[in-house]
Design an enzyme around this catalytic site. Structure first.
Site, mmCIF file in Angstrom:
data_model
loop_
_atom_site.group_PDB
_atom_site.id
_atom_site.type_symbol
_atom_site.label_atom_id
_atom_site.label_comp_id
_atom_site.label_asym_id
_atom_site.label_seq_id
_atom_site.Cartn_x
_atom_site.Cartn_y
_atom_site.Cartn_z
ATOM 1 C CG ASP A 1 -3.098 4.017 4.290
ATOM 2 O OD1 ASP A 1 -4.098 3.795 4.994
ATOM 3 O OD2 ASP A 1 -2.825 3.372 3.255
ATOM 4 C CE LYS B 1 -8.498 -3.223 4.333
ATOM 5 N NZ LYS B 1 -7.386 -2.388 3.932
ATOM 6 C CD1 TRP C 1 -2.041 -2.168 2.041
ATOM 7 C CD2 TRP C 1 -2.912 -1.419 0.117
ATOM 8 N NE1 TRP C 1 -3.024 -3.035 1.645
ATOM 9 C CE2 TRP C 1 -3.571 -2.611 0.477
ATOM 10 C CE3 TRP C 1 -3.283 -0.769 -1.049
ATOM 11 C CZ2 TRP C 1 -4.599 -3.162 -0.296
ATOM 12 C CZ3 TRP C 1 -4.309 -1.311 -1.831
ATOM 13 C CH2 TRP C 1 -4.952 -2.497 -1.450
HETATM 14 C C1 LIG Z 1 -6.900 -1.968 2.452
HETATM 15 C C2 LIG Z 1 -5.868 -0.904 2.467
HETATM 16 C C3 LIG Z 1 -5.792 0.083 1.462
HETATM 17 C C4 LIG Z 1 -6.711 0.089 0.269
HETATM 18 O O1 LIG Z 1 -7.960 0.473 0.618
HETATM 19 P P1 LIG Z 1 -9.124 0.658 -0.470
HETATM 20 O O2 LIG Z 1 -10.200 1.252 0.353
HETATM 21 O O3 LIG Z 1 -9.435 -0.704 -1.006
HETATM 22 O O4 LIG Z 1 -8.615 1.556 -1.529
HETATM 23 C C5 LIG Z 1 -4.835 1.066 1.589
HETATM 24 N N1 LIG Z 1 -3.986 1.094 2.627
HETATM 25 C C6 LIG Z 1 -4.017 0.169 3.590
HETATM 26 C C7 LIG Z 1 -3.052 0.254 4.715
HETATM 27 C C8 LIG Z 1 -4.958 -0.857 3.540
HETATM 28 O O5 LIG Z 1 -4.996 -1.785 4.513
#
Ligand SMILES: *Cc1c(COP(=O)(O)O)cnc(C)c1O
Length: 356
Positions: free
Chosen positions: A166, A190, A99
């Site tokens: 993030d 998540k 990511w």
């Molecule tokens: C799942 C995830 C993403 C991607 O998320 P989307 O909502 O599918 O774009 C980005 N960063 C992290 C750390 C993730 O766990």
């Protein structure tokens, strides 16, 4: 049988969230209409949005001067939206996984990107240490929890340039000092809500400094000014997020949640370290509390599928590692009860008796 849900995302939600959302889909706030068929501008839904923002601020202790907004597009759209709104000449990124790499790649469309450090050399199984951030960077981007590889940065740190994080997979898993960050974003699927809503916490004074024109929908200020109602928000996921926040508050908030998360993770890591059939994949000091990655020891590698089958008979689902890593990954998000972790540990012990 209720499953033990270890999926990495979308993932387990509190039963309270599922129940309350189900009720609202049938009849929302006594309106006689479904949550899915009522205007986002109705007073009932505006109240949901307002309360969600208020609880976000309360539970994370967000200081004055920050905005909380809810958007579509997932965390992946934030990979581009962050540079659109903050990138002038240079940005710095810490590359700790897939990511983080994707975020970095998007920033490169905007100019010079400094990869401050990377753990790619060892399949991202650690968090690089001892890096320095260029002081002329417009911002520094980190990924606090690396969902795929199972590493986590669990300390907030000081940064001379605006810090962007993030936090898709560890938001609300521990108390954070929001004042150390300029911007925090994440997909909700998540630890918060079903897929479809993305949260952004942004310090207002970092905005409005770039010269490029920003398309309306990609401009944070648009959504701040319209309180996440510039266009139709994802109403059902926002409502579900609110239920999760209410549940979290009833559990004692993020400080209590962190204590439970530490206990849950220790239970499983201890078994991974004890059981000769399994081994962890991540440097111990950087182990994630949210995504616990492990593999079968080389001697037993042929039993990988058999272990997953045994786990399935116990109602343990979602344990297969990400396709880029293999092995196993147990995601132990807030809503996963410790009994589920214990059931996994029991299955590991039983497998050892059968095979070792
Ligand atoms: C799942 C995830 C993403 C991607 O998320 P989307 O909502 O599918 O774009 C980005 N960063 C992290 C750390 C993730 O766990």
């Amino acid at each position: 049988m209720k499953k033990h849900n270890f999926y990495a995302g979308p993932s387990i939600l509190p039963q309270f969230t599922l129940d309350e959302t189900t009720k609202a889909i049938a009849n929302f706030a006594g309106t006689g209409l479904s949550l899915m068929e009522i205007s986002h501008r109705s007073k009932e839904f505006v109240a949901v949005m307002d309360e969600t923002v208020a609880l976000f601020k309360e539970l994370l202790n967000i200081p004055e001067g920050y905005s909380v907004i809810f958007l579509g597009g997932g965390a992946s759209l934030q990979f581009a939206m962050v540079p659109f709104n903050l990138f002038r000449t240079k940005a710095a990124y810490l590359n700790t996984g897939e990511w983080a790499s994707k975020a970095l790649k998007e920033a490169k469309f905007f100019g010079e990107v400094v990869e401050v450090a990377s753990s790619k050399d060892k399949m991202f199984n650690y968090i690089p240490k001892g890096w320095t951030v260029p002081e002329d960077a417009d911002y520094f981007h980190i990924t606090t929890n690396n969902t795929i590889y199972g590493t986590e940065i669990r300390q907030d740190f000081d940064c001379k340039v605006p810090l962007v994080a993030d936090m898709s997979s560890d938001i609300f898993s521990r108390p954070i000092d929001v004042s150390k960050y300029a911007l925090i974003y994440g997909g909700a699927q998540k630890n918060l809500a079903p897929a479809g809503v993305t949260f952004v916490i942004v310090r207002n004074d970092v905005l409005g400094k770039v010269e490029r024109p920003i398309p309306t929908m990609l401009k944070y200020q648009t959504h701040i000014d319209k309180e996440s109602m510039f266009n139709t928000p994802p109403c059902v996921p926002v409502f579900a997020a609110l239920q999760t926040l209410k549940w979290l508050k009833s559990m004692g908030g993020v400080a209590e949640m962190e204590k439970i998360n530490i206990k849950k993770a220790a239970l499983l890591y201890d078994e991974i370290d004890r059981n000769p059939m399994f081994k962890g994949t991540v440097v111990k000091e950087d182990r994630s509390l949210m995504n616990i990655c492990f593999v079968m020891d080389e001697k037993y590698i042929q039993f990988e599928k058999e272990f997953l089958d045994l786990a399935a008979t116990r109602g343990l689902v979602g344990l297969k590692g990400h396709r880029s890593v293999g092995g196993f990954r147990a995601s132990t998000y807030n809503a996963l009860p410790i009994e589920s972790v214990q059931a996994l540990v029991d299955a590991m012990k039983e497998f050892e008796k059968m095979k070792a």
